[in-house]
Motif scaffolding. Structure first.
Motif, mmCIF file in Angstrom:
data_model
loop_
_atom_site.group_PDB
_atom_site.id
_atom_site.type_symbol
_atom_site.label_atom_id
_atom_site.label_comp_id
_atom_site.label_asym_id
_atom_site.label_seq_id
_atom_site.Cartn_x
_atom_site.Cartn_y
_atom_site.Cartn_z
ATOM 1 N N LEU A 36 0.812 -1.199 -0.166
ATOM 2 C CA LEU A 36 -0.525 -0.083 0.049
ATOM 3 C C LEU A 36 0.966 1.118 -0.326
ATOM 4 O O LEU A 36 0.269 2.195 -0.531
ATOM 5 C CB LEU A 36 -1.339 0.057 1.034
ATOM 6 C CG LEU A 36 -2.130 -0.901 0.698
ATOM 7 C CD1 LEU A 36 -2.498 -0.945 2.167
ATOM 8 C CD2 LEU A 36 -3.016 -0.270 0.291
ATOM 9 N N THR A 37 1.687 1.182 0.588
ATOM 10 C CA THR A 37 2.986 2.622 0.977
ATOM 11 C C THR A 37 3.598 2.456 -0.595
ATOM 12 O O THR A 37 3.255 4.018 -1.264
ATOM 13 C CB THR A 37 3.983 2.646 2.238
ATOM 14 O OG1 THR A 37 3.297 1.785 3.228
ATOM 15 C CG2 THR A 37 4.682 3.687 2.448
ATOM 16 N N GLY A 38 4.233 1.512 -0.346
ATOM 17 C CA GLY A 38 4.594 1.932 -1.726
ATOM 18 C C GLY A 38 4.026 2.626 -3.280
ATOM 19 O O GLY A 38 4.256 2.844 -4.244
ATOM 20 N N GLY A 39 2.526 1.860 -3.563
ATOM 21 C CA GLY A 39 1.348 2.248 -4.168
ATOM 22 C C GLY A 39 0.952 3.643 -4.343
ATOM 23 O O GLY A 39 0.646 3.964 -5.119
ATOM 24 N N ILE A 40 0.757 3.945 -2.764
ATOM 25 C CA ILE A 40 0.110 5.509 -2.684
ATOM 26 C C ILE A 40 1.527 6.471 -3.235
ATOM 27 O O ILE A 40 1.202 7.567 -3.568
ATOM 28 C CB ILE A 40 -0.197 5.844 -1.451
ATOM 29 C CG1 ILE A 40 -1.486 4.828 -1.041
ATOM 30 C CG2 ILE A 40 0.208 7.104 -0.772
ATOM 31 C CD1 ILE A 40 -1.725 5.075 0.410
ATOM 32 N N ALA A 66 5.201 13.677 -2.456
ATOM 33 C CA ALA A 66 5.026 12.139 -1.991
ATOM 34 C C ALA A 66 5.128 11.581 -0.555
ATOM 35 O O ALA A 66 4.359 10.852 -0.411
ATOM 36 C CB ALA A 66 5.094 11.620 -3.458
ATOM 37 N N ALA A 67 6.310 11.746 -0.524
ATOM 38 C CA ALA A 67 6.912 11.004 0.670
ATOM 39 C C ALA A 67 6.350 11.543 1.470
ATOM 40 O O ALA A 67 5.822 11.042 2.425
ATOM 41 C CB ALA A 67 8.487 11.041 0.640
ATOM 42 N N LEU A 68 6.021 13.074 1.889
ATOM 43 C CA LEU A 68 5.904 13.943 2.930
ATOM 44 C C LEU A 68 4.246 13.078 3.021
ATOM 45 O O LEU A 68 4.181 13.442 4.396
ATOM 46 C CB LEU A 68 5.808 15.091 3.359
ATOM 47 C CG LEU A 68 6.861 16.055 3.488
ATOM 48 C CD1 LEU A 68 7.232 17.646 2.697
ATOM 49 C CD2 LEU A 68 7.403 15.632 4.519
#
Length: 124
Positions: A36-40, A66-68
């Motif tokens: 999920l984190t990678g996709g988001i 995007a990282a924030l």
């Protein structure tokens, strides 16, 4: 040799291997969280790059933004996934309800509850 993953998990949980339920719980939670984190992050990087990148669609600040945003969502996603996996594996998440259930089990088995001694400063 073909191994059915569900059969292996069911066998491990069925035989009550010590700690197997914790390992399965963590694998499900953090594996799903990684995907999920990678996709988001990928989706938000693309979206921010398209919005703020101008004609070429590239913006150097899209990745950090995007990282924030992904980091801000991380804990909420982890808690929601943990609740879902706990519900799936029928794990008691509320410590007070778990303590109540354990105390009832001990009383039902004929074990007297242990009285805890209160220690105060200077008095033993």
């Amino acid at each position: 040799m073909v191994v059915n993953r569900r059969a292996v998990i069911a066998a491990a949980l069925g035989h009550r291997f010590p700690g197997a339920d914790v390992v399965v719980n963590r694998v499900l939670v953090y594996g799903s969280l990684t995907v999920l984190t990678g996709g988001i992050h990928f989706g938000l990087t693309w979206l921010f790059g398209a919005w703020f990148g101008g004609r070429d669609g590239e913006d150097p600040s899209a990745g950090p933004a995007a990282a924030l945003a992904t980091g801000a969502l991380f804990n909420a996603m982890r808690l929601r996934l943990q609740r879902g996996v706990d519900r799936l594996l029928k794990v008691e998440g509320d410590p007070y309800r778990l303590a109540d259930r354990l105390s009832r089990t001990r009383v039902d088995q004929g074990v007297r509850p242990v009285r805890l001694r209160q220690w105060r400063l200077g008095k033993h």
